[in-house]
Scaffold this active site. Structure first.
Site, PDB file in Angstrom:
ATOM      1  N   SER A 144      26.271  46.388  58.649  1.00  0.00           N
ATOM      2  CA  SER A 144      27.241  47.376  59.143  1.00  0.00           C
ATOM      3  C   SER A 144      26.964  47.723  60.596  1.00  0.00           C
ATOM      4  O   SER A 144      25.869  47.437  61.106  1.00  0.00           O
ATOM      5  CB  SER A 144      27.094  48.643  58.291  1.00  0.00           C
ATOM      6  N   TYR A 157      23.619  56.063  54.302  1.00  0.00           N
ATOM      7  CA  TYR A 157      24.248  54.752  54.495  1.00  0.00           C
ATOM      8  C   TYR A 157      23.584  54.024  55.661  1.00  0.00           C
ATOM      9  O   TYR A 157      23.248  52.836  55.555  1.00  0.00           O
ATOM     10  CB  TYR A 157      25.736  54.966  54.765  1.00  0.00           C
TER      11      TYR A 157
HETATM   12  P1  NAP Z   1      34.970  49.014  48.944  1.00  0.00           P
HETATM   13  O1  NAP Z   1      36.399  48.778  49.218  1.00  0.00           O
HETATM   14  O2  NAP Z   1      34.484  50.395  48.623  1.00  0.00           O
HETATM   15  O3  NAP Z   1      34.469  47.996  47.782  1.00  0.00           O
HETATM   16  C1  NAP Z   1      33.125  48.080  47.383  1.00  0.00           C
HETATM   17  C2  NAP Z   1      32.987  47.204  46.154  1.00  0.00           C
HETATM   18  O4  NAP Z   1      31.641  47.316  45.678  1.00  0.00           O
HETATM   19  C3  NAP Z   1      33.918  47.650  45.019  1.00  0.00           C
HETATM   20  O5  NAP Z   1      34.402  46.516  44.335  1.00  0.00           O
HETATM   21  C4  NAP Z   1      32.964  48.434  44.135  1.00  0.00           C
HETATM   22  O6  NAP Z   1      33.335  48.439  42.792  1.00  0.00           O
HETATM   23  C5  NAP Z   1      31.700  47.614  44.282  1.00  0.00           C
HETATM   24  N1  NAP Z   1      30.503  48.357  43.850  1.00  0.00           N
HETATM   25  C6  NAP Z   1      30.100  49.571  44.260  1.00  0.00           C
HETATM   26  N2  NAP Z   1      28.976  49.922  43.610  1.00  0.00           N
HETATM   27  C7  NAP Z   1      28.661  48.890  42.777  1.00  0.00           C
HETATM   28  C8  NAP Z   1      27.611  48.640  41.839  1.00  0.00           C
HETATM   29  N3  NAP Z   1      26.627  49.537  41.632  1.00  0.00           N
HETATM   30  N4  NAP Z   1      27.611  47.475  41.162  1.00  0.00           N
HETATM   31  C9  NAP Z   1      28.610  46.570  41.341  1.00  0.00           C
HETATM   32  N5  NAP Z   1      29.632  46.728  42.219  1.00  0.00           N
HETATM   33  C10 NAP Z   1      29.650  47.890  42.918  1.00  0.00           C
HETATM   34  O7  NAP Z   1      34.110  48.544  50.178  1.00  0.00           O
HETATM   35  P2  NAP Z   1      34.439  47.505  51.348  1.00  0.00           P
HETATM   36  O8  NAP Z   1      35.003  48.223  52.500  1.00  0.00           O
HETATM   37  O9  NAP Z   1      35.130  46.301  50.783  1.00  0.00           O
HETATM   38  O10 NAP Z   1      32.927  47.152  51.730  1.00  0.00           O
HETATM   39  C11 NAP Z   1      32.244  46.073  51.115  1.00  0.00           C
HETATM   40  C12 NAP Z   1      30.882  46.012  51.790  1.00  0.00           C
HETATM   41  O11 NAP Z   1      31.060  45.957  53.207  1.00  0.00           O
HETATM   42  C13 NAP Z   1      30.020  47.243  51.527  1.00  0.00           C
HETATM   43  O12 NAP Z   1      28.665  46.852  51.443  1.00  0.00           O
HETATM   44  C14 NAP Z   1      30.230  48.098  52.789  1.00  0.00           C
HETATM   45  O13 NAP Z   1      29.131  48.948  53.025  1.00  0.00           O
HETATM   46  C15 NAP Z   1      30.319  47.025  53.823  1.00  0.00           C
HETATM   47  N6  NAP Z   1      30.997  47.388  55.064  1.00  0.00           N
HETATM   48  C16 NAP Z   1      32.264  47.884  55.037  1.00  0.00           C
HETATM   49  C17 NAP Z   1      32.891  48.161  56.268  1.00  0.00           C
HETATM   50  C18 NAP Z   1      34.281  48.711  56.354  1.00  0.00           C
HETATM   51  O14 NAP Z   1      34.655  49.180  57.451  1.00  0.00           O
HETATM   52  N7  NAP Z   1      35.057  48.700  55.297  1.00  0.00           N
HETATM   53  C19 NAP Z   1      32.222  47.908  57.460  1.00  0.00           C
HETATM   54  C20 NAP Z   1      30.907  47.431  57.419  1.00  0.00           C
HETATM   55  C21 NAP Z   1      30.316  47.161  56.212  1.00  0.00           C
HETATM   56  P3  NAP Z   1      33.989  49.798  42.168  1.00  0.00           P
HETATM   57  O15 NAP Z   1      35.376  49.840  42.663  1.00  0.00           O
HETATM   58  O16 NAP Z   1      33.849  49.592  40.690  1.00  0.00           O
HETATM   59  O17 NAP Z   1      33.159  50.960  42.688  1.00  0.00           O
HETATM   60  C1  GCO Z   2      31.847  55.370  58.501  1.00  0.00           C
HETATM   61  C2  GCO Z   2      32.391  54.059  58.036  1.00  0.00           C
HETATM   62  C3  GCO Z   2      31.465  52.932  58.499  1.00  0.00           C
HETATM   63  C4  GCO Z   2      32.006  51.618  58.006  1.00  0.00           C
HETATM   64  C5  GCO Z   2      31.141  50.499  58.422  1.00  0.00           C
HETATM   65  C6  GCO Z   2      31.044  50.338  59.910  1.00  0.00           C
HETATM   66  O1  GCO Z   2      31.995  56.358  57.765  1.00  0.00           O
HETATM   67  O2  GCO Z   2      31.313  55.410  59.618  1.00  0.00           O
HETATM   68  O3  GCO Z   2      32.532  54.021  56.633  1.00  0.00           O
HETATM   69  O4  GCO Z   2      30.182  53.148  58.013  1.00  0.00           O
HETATM   70  O5  GCO Z   2      32.050  51.600  56.615  1.00  0.00           O
HETATM   71  O6  GCO Z   2      29.887  50.519  57.830  1.00  0.00           O
HETATM   72  O7  GCO Z   2      30.387  49.119  60.174  1.00  0.00           O
END
Ligand code: NAP
Ligand code: GCO
Length: 263
Positions: A144, A157
């Site tokens: 992230s 986080y």
């Molecule tokens: P999201 O839409 O919240 O999806 C997260 C997924 O993880 C969901 O399918 C959720 O399932 C699953 N999950 C959560 N806890 C779990 C557990 N204990 N066991 C199995 N599955 C679990 O998140 P996203 O935005 O796609 O993010 C995916 C990854 O990218 C995460 O690691 C997040 O930190 C990272 N990330 C996101 C962003 C962003 O801007 N979106 C940026 C940087 C990094 P449920 O629906 O059942 O909870």
């Molecule tokens: C926040 C956001 C970020 C994104 C992502 C950025 O609240 O700042 O959720 O943490 O999820 O991780 O890279």
């Protein structure tokens, strides 16, 4: 065969019923991989299988909480029996709690660390032995911006994602000799359910202040989409990255390079 071809590879993407994990798994399927994913609830696994089928992808879904080591080991053993040894693991499942640190309970802090850091450790430990036997493996940890930067309300986080960056480097160090490459992808701000609260249209019809802030902090002047992560993920999952190890590939539209637009 192209170095970017994943034909014959089994890819497990955790938490990939939707969001970033779903996009990455879709891209892997397009590159020829067999897709395996998990989610906590059967209903989400079923929805995920339908979503993959709508894209003409036959995905294999398993119900598993990635923080439960016994369940993870059982799931990996079942996958190896039913599908095959896992060649590519993407530790994507993750949660966030946006709470000012002094208002966050230790239990809430631990919950985020458990999913975002302990689970990638548990998952990686479960797949590495068979990767060693097979003579190769790819582990991709979804890091992230918070692997590098802090901000208000995301202490747990950021601590988890900072730790995940170092876990990535340590797996690369400890298992590189077995032809296992462990790298990270550091997405910028991506439009998924996880960031939906930060993009909500305000009662006065204005964009969310954080939405405007991110646009000003991103040279690309837009939020990323899950599809922006597809190419980087296929690269790190493929033979094309066999000499890339311990690297965090930031896919952020330039946020980390940019001081931000003058208001
Ligand atoms: P999201 O839409 O919240 O999806 C997260 C997924 O993880 C969901 O399918 C959720 O399932 C699953 N999950 C959560 N806890 C779990 C557990 N204990 N066991 C199995 N599955 C679990 O998140 P996203 O935005 O796609 O993010 C995916 C990854 O990218 C995460 O690691 C997040 O930190 C990272 N990330 C996101 C962003 C962003 O801007 N979106 C940026 C940087 C990094 P449920 O629906 O059942 O909870
Ligand atoms: C926040 C956001 C970020 C994104 C992502 C950025 O609240 O700042 O959720 O943490 O999820 O991780 O890279």
């Amino acid at each position: 065969m192209s170095k970017f071809d994943l034909t014959g590879k089994v890819a497990l993407v955790t938490g990939a019923s939707y969001g970033i994990g779903f996009a990455i798994a879709k891209a892997f399927a397009k590159a020829g991989a067999t897709i395996v994913f998990n989610d906590i609830k059967q209903e989400l696994v079923d929805k995920g299988i339908e979503a993959y089928a709508a894209k003409n992808i036959t995905a294999h879904g398993y119900v598993c909480d990635v923080t439960d080591e016994t369940a993870v080991n059982a799931m990996v053993a079942t996958i190896e029996k039913e599908i095959g040894v896992i060649d590519i693991l993407v530790n994507n499942a993750g949660i966030i709690k946006r709470i000012p640190m002094c208002e966050m309970s230790a239990a809430e802090f631990r919950q985020v660390i458990d999913v975002d850091l302990n689970a990638p450790f548990i998952m990686s430990k479960a797949v590495i032995p068979s990767m060693i036997k097979k003579g190769h493996g790819k582990i991709i940890n979804i890091c992230s911006m918070m692997s590098e930067l802090g901000r208000e309300t995301v202490s747990a986080y950021a601590a988890a994602k900072g730790g995940l960056k170092m876990l990535t480097k340590n797996i690369a160090s400890e298992y590189g000799a077995y032809n296992i490459q462990c790298n990270g992808i550091g997405p910028g701000y991506i439009a998924t359910p996880q960031t939906a609260p930060l993009r909500e249209i305000q009662p006065d019809g204005e964009r969310h202040p954080f939405d405007k802030f991110i646009i000003a902090k991103t040279p690309a002047e837009r939020w990323g989409t899950p599809e922006d992560l597809e190419g980087p993920a296929v690269f790190l999952a493929s033979d094309a990255s066999d000499f890339v190890n311990g690297h965090i590939l930031y896919v952020d539209g330039g946020i980390l390079a940019y001081i931000g637009k003058q208001p």
